[in-house]
Design a protein around this motif. Structure first.
Motif, mmCIF file in Angstrom:
data_model
loop_
_atom_site.group_PDB
_atom_site.id
_atom_site.type_symbol
_atom_site.label_atom_id
_atom_site.label_comp_id
_atom_site.label_asym_id
_atom_site.label_seq_id
_atom_site.Cartn_x
_atom_site.Cartn_y
_atom_site.Cartn_z
ATOM 1 N N ALA A 64 -89.710 -57.993 -81.849
ATOM 2 C CA ALA A 64 -88.443 -56.867 -81.794
ATOM 3 C C ALA A 64 -89.069 -56.274 -80.391
ATOM 4 N N VAL A 65 -89.921 -55.638 -80.519
ATOM 5 C CA VAL A 65 -90.338 -54.621 -79.268
ATOM 6 C C VAL A 65 -90.450 -55.191 -78.007
ATOM 7 N N GLN A 66 -90.870 -56.624 -78.125
ATOM 8 C CA GLN A 66 -90.939 -57.478 -76.913
ATOM 9 C C GLN A 66 -89.818 -57.612 -76.500
ATOM 10 N N LYS A 67 -88.790 -57.972 -77.288
ATOM 11 C CA LYS A 67 -87.266 -58.003 -76.896
ATOM 12 C C LYS A 67 -86.639 -56.726 -76.367
ATOM 13 N N MET A 68 -87.033 -55.539 -76.767
ATOM 14 C CA MET A 68 -86.848 -54.178 -76.288
ATOM 15 C C MET A 68 -87.210 -54.264 -74.820
ATOM 16 N N GLY A 69 -88.509 -54.716 -74.669
ATOM 17 C CA GLY A 69 -89.037 -54.585 -73.161
ATOM 18 C C GLY A 69 -88.208 -55.612 -72.512
ATOM 19 N N GLU A 70 -87.658 -57.080 -72.714
ATOM 20 C CA GLU A 70 -86.934 -57.725 -72.056
ATOM 21 C C GLU A 70 -85.622 -57.011 -71.392
ATOM 22 N N LEU A 71 -85.101 -56.311 -72.657
ATOM 23 C CA LEU A 71 -83.725 -55.512 -72.412
ATOM 24 C C LEU A 71 -83.968 -54.643 -71.372
ATOM 25 N N LEU A 72 -85.162 -53.641 -71.294
ATOM 26 C CA LEU A 72 -85.361 -52.619 -70.383
ATOM 27 C C LEU A 72 -85.630 -53.047 -69.090
ATOM 28 N N GLU A 73 -86.363 -54.218 -69.136
ATOM 29 C CA GLU A 73 -86.609 -54.818 -67.522
ATOM 30 C C GLU A 73 -85.337 -55.178 -67.093
ATOM 31 N N GLU A 74 -84.538 -55.885 -67.759
ATOM 32 C CA GLU A 74 -83.307 -56.549 -67.287
ATOM 33 C C GLU A 74 -82.195 -55.138 -66.939
ATOM 34 N N ARG A 75 -82.133 -54.413 -67.623
ATOM 35 C CA ARG A 75 -81.193 -53.310 -67.187
ATOM 36 C C ARG A 75 -81.669 -52.128 -66.286
ATOM 37 N N SER A 76 -82.980 -52.337 -66.221
ATOM 38 C CA SER A 76 -83.669 -51.278 -65.014
ATOM 39 C C SER A 76 -83.771 -51.972 -63.817
ATOM 40 N N ASP A 77 -83.146 -53.234 -63.783
ATOM 41 C CA ASP A 77 -83.669 -53.862 -62.378
ATOM 42 C C ASP A 77 -84.854 -54.293 -62.174
ATOM 43 N N GLY A 78 -85.855 -54.555 -63.373
ATOM 44 C CA GLY A 78 -87.276 -54.623 -63.080
ATOM 45 C C GLY A 78 -88.066 -53.347 -63.033
ATOM 46 N N ARG A 79 -87.579 -52.165 -63.054
ATOM 47 C CA ARG A 79 -88.397 -50.929 -62.713
ATOM 48 C C ARG A 79 -89.132 -50.611 -64.297
ATOM 49 N N ILE A 80 -88.755 -50.908 -65.130
ATOM 50 C CA ILE A 80 -89.472 -50.554 -66.637
ATOM 51 C C ILE A 80 -89.777 -51.696 -67.615
ATOM 52 N N CYS A 81 -91.003 -51.735 -67.722
ATOM 53 C CA CYS A 81 -91.484 -52.873 -68.513
ATOM 54 C C CYS A 81 -92.301 -52.289 -69.775
ATOM 55 N N VAL A 82 -92.423 -53.176 -70.961
ATOM 56 C CA VAL A 82 -93.133 -52.794 -72.363
ATOM 57 C C VAL A 82 -94.313 -53.740 -72.294
ATOM 58 N N GLU A 83 -95.454 -53.492 -72.560
ATOM 59 C CA GLU A 83 -96.447 -54.111 -72.836
ATOM 60 C C GLU A 83 -97.182 -54.026 -74.116
ATOM 61 N N VAL A 84 -96.956 -54.968 -75.107
ATOM 62 C CA VAL A 84 -97.244 -54.820 -76.333
ATOM 63 C C VAL A 84 -98.325 -55.293 -76.777
ATOM 64 N N PHE A 85 -99.201 -54.375 -77.647
ATOM 65 C CA PHE A 85 -100.532 -54.717 -77.956
ATOM 66 C C PHE A 85 -100.459 -54.999 -79.331
ATOM 67 N N HIS A 86 -100.409 -56.110 -79.746
ATOM 68 C CA HIS A 86 -100.409 -56.402 -81.297
ATOM 69 C C HIS A 86 -101.737 -56.491 -82.068
ATOM 70 N N SER A 87 -101.713 -56.665 -83.342
ATOM 71 C CA SER A 87 -102.727 -56.952 -84.176
ATOM 72 C C SER A 87 -103.762 -55.910 -84.092
ATOM 73 N N ALA A 88 -103.343 -54.597 -84.147
ATOM 74 C CA ALA A 88 -104.311 -53.371 -84.107
ATOM 75 C C ALA A 88 -105.287 -53.289 -82.882
ATOM 76 N N GLN A 89 -104.787 -53.852 -81.751
ATOM 77 C CA GLN A 89 -106.000 -54.046 -80.679
ATOM 78 C C GLN A 89 -105.873 -52.384 -80.229
ATOM 79 N N LEU A 90 -105.011 -51.523 -80.328
ATOM 80 C CA LEU A 90 -105.127 -50.005 -79.952
ATOM 81 C C LEU A 90 -105.576 -49.203 -81.180
ATOM 82 N N GLY A 91 -105.776 -49.684 -82.309
ATOM 83 C CA GLY A 91 -106.195 -49.042 -83.621
ATOM 84 C C GLY A 91 -105.369 -49.153 -84.718
ATOM 85 N N GLU A 92 -105.956 -48.515 -85.922
ATOM 86 C CA GLU A 92 -105.040 -48.686 -86.960
ATOM 87 C C GLU A 92 -104.011 -47.452 -86.842
#
Length: 323
Positions: free
Chosen positions: A40-68
């Protein structure tokens, strides 16, 4: 060597994609790749990138890569992490209002929960996050939690007497199990399987996908659909990161988050059905026909202890009236 090279190339590709955007929002999730909240957050990123003409991206770090979750909440408050998908439970001791969604049997069912979080009450609680260096964006589903154990089928409160159940480290959850006559045992999630297997605890409580994906159904073959908790999850943004955006970009972020919710719910429903099918096929004894009223009546002291302020009492009344 090939694996190392492939990993390196993937990393370079990620960095290249991130550099192509003016703004890259780092998002944390403890769930694995492919889990409904992650997608879902990856989908949010796709929508943001599309609606901002590629200016805004989302990079999702899953599996607790950034911590609990506890650690990532603090990092998000500090602006180290931009976006964070978190269970509401860890917020209970930070934002008082989130406690109401963690109360046992506060929701009559999933439809009732959706009605509440999608409406004015949900917005009221999201607005409270701004007092804690966070911006509340949207709610995701976390399923309904029920009890499972290795000893016997639970048909009534009497069957729970003296049984040891693992719970999250939350006062509300501990008091809930105690009120039902069981012995609450707070434990890290990763220790549940072995603790049931060795008899340290008799069981735990969780939703269908977690019961299945963790393998707990292999060592705890009795699952009772009492559905005591239907706790939504939340997507938040760092106030620091939010303040760096223009008003127009803030609106894009908020709308993309909202638009990711139906995607998450559809994926969750599919995941829940698949997990239930797998568990039932394994031979687990599922107790579905249970009288919930005695369980609900037993929660009176839990509510008396935790719903103390007028603000919380009003929220509880409003939620119940929204049925």
């Amino acid at each position: 060597m090939k694996t190392t090279l492939a990993t390196l190339l993937a990393s370079v590709a990620l960095v290249g994609a991130a550099q192509a955007c003016e703004i890259t929002l780092r998002s944390s999730d403890t769930h694995p790749e492919g889990y409904p909240t992650v997608v879902a957050v990856q989908k949010m990123g796709e929508l943001l990138e599309e609606r901002s003409d590629g200016r805004i991206c989302v990079e999702v770090f899953h599996s607790a890569q950034l911590g609990e979750e506890k650690d990532t909440i603090e990092q998000t408050q500090l602006g180290v992490i931009d976006l964070n998908r978190v269970s509401l439970g860890p917020f209970n001791n930070i934002i008082e209002e989130t406690k109401v969604f963690s109360l046992p049997y506060i929701f009559a069912g999933t439809d009732h929960m959706h009605k509440v979080v999608d409406g004015e009450i949900g917005d009221r609680i999201l607005n409270e996050f701004q007092n804690h260096q966070l911006v509340g964006l949207a709610y995701y589903d976390g399923g309904s939690r029920s009890f499972y154990n290795s000893q016997k089928p639970i048909h009534s409160i009497d069957d729970m007497s003296g049984m040891k159940f693992r719970v999250m480290q939350s006062d509300v959850f501990v008091d809930m199990v105690d009120a039902l006559g069981g012995n609450a045992t707070p434990l890290p999630y990763g220790e549940v399987y072995s603790s049931i297997q060795t008899g340290v605890i008799d069981g735990a409580e969780n939703n269908w996908p977690s019961y299945e994906s963790s393998g707990h159904y292999e060592v705890a073959g009795y699952y009772t659909l009492d559905q005591h908790l239907i706790v939504p999850e939340v997507l938040v943004m760092s106030q620091t990161s939010w303040n760096k955006l223009s008003a127009e970009d803030q609106a894009l972020v908020k709308q993309a988050a909202k638009d990711s919710v139906p995607v998450m719910r559809q994926l969750w429903a599919e995941r829940e059905a698949a997990s239930e099918e797998k568990v039932r096929a394994s031979g687990v004894e599922v107790v579905a026909d249970i009288d919930k009223k005695p369980f609900m009546d037993a929660m009176v002291p839990v509510y008396e202890k935790h719903v103390t302020s007028e603000k919380l009492k009003t929220l509880v009344e409003d939620i119940r009236a929204a049925q």
